[in-house]
Design an enzyme around this catalytic site. Sequence first.
Site: not given
Length: 380
Positions: A41, A140, A261, A309
């Site tokens: 998956k 679940r 940053y 990023m």
Amino acid sequence: MARFACPSYSSQLRIDLGALRANYRALADHAAPALCGAVVKADAYGLGAAKVAAALAREGCRIFFVAQLGEAFDVLDAVGIDSSIYILNGLDPGGEAACAEWGFVPVLNGRGQLDRWRAFARAAGKPLRAALQMDSGMSRLGLDLAALADLAQDRSFGEEISLCLLMTHLACADEPDRAANDAQLAQFGAARALFPDVPASIANSGGTFLSPDFHCDVVRAGIALYGARPGPQAPPLRPVVSLDARVIQIREIGEGTGVGYGLDYVADTRRRLATIGVGYADGWPRSLGGNGAAWLDGQRLPIVGRVSMDSLTIDISDLPPTALGEGDFVELLGPHQSLDDVARDAGTISYEILTRLGRRHARVHVEDQAAEIVAAGARI
């Protein structure tokens, strides 16, 4: 480690299909006589479902698990007509016709999925294959024991559904001493008694390395196939992925200079820094800022400042001045830093690191010493 240069890309993700197959063999041998299925998956945990499934099929795997109907089509051509593809999340409303047409096996997790699949089978005039999932304690997905008992007494259920697997999922398989594992096994045992002739499956990767009682008829290997340890009880497995990232720029900064940053990192002495072309858009977590590292020739190069990023900054002050230049590669995943190491430093799990690796990495699938570079779905 060999480098596979690709000028269009700032990072290279290497997927060792030979190691993948070796891990499958080890898992299959350990679980025998139970069969070993493969969980592919999420695009085989981000590594390319078609290529991964094809390699596993060549190794003898005939049982594959995906999460969604669309993912089943991604591996259909790779696994062969003698394989079974199970859809773990079951079917969304309206997916029944496509599932039946292509021979996929839905895992029926609740009353709605069950009723829709039975109705489709009645309309088709023939029984259709399916798996049933029991909720043995994870809360679940799955039917409870009472619902399964009703089905076992429902003669029309057997006329409509060809039941080929009864399954459940362990909540704490990575913690072998948790009492919840044995409690779930006992609950599942009660369900198995209702369908004594149906193959059963409880073990994921971690469960495969619990006692043989958890093996049942089929184990569902996932993260272990890809080289991460699914729990402390598991032996080391062969690493399947490595990631190298290219240096964009090198600079020297003086004492008191901030980096990145927020200027969270401030140099306490004169330092040499390298900016690397990987960031959180490429799946490298922001939480590695000030915690993680890159490596070069056995030397740890700590990340300083925040992960951006598209880039991050590492301290290369301890390297010889000529050891690293612009355009060279450093190791983010490889012999010196495993998936589990990165996950630990990021405060997360190896599953998340692996599945978040982004599309901007040039992907290199290696098998029998032949390398093929594929990036963003296109041949380079």
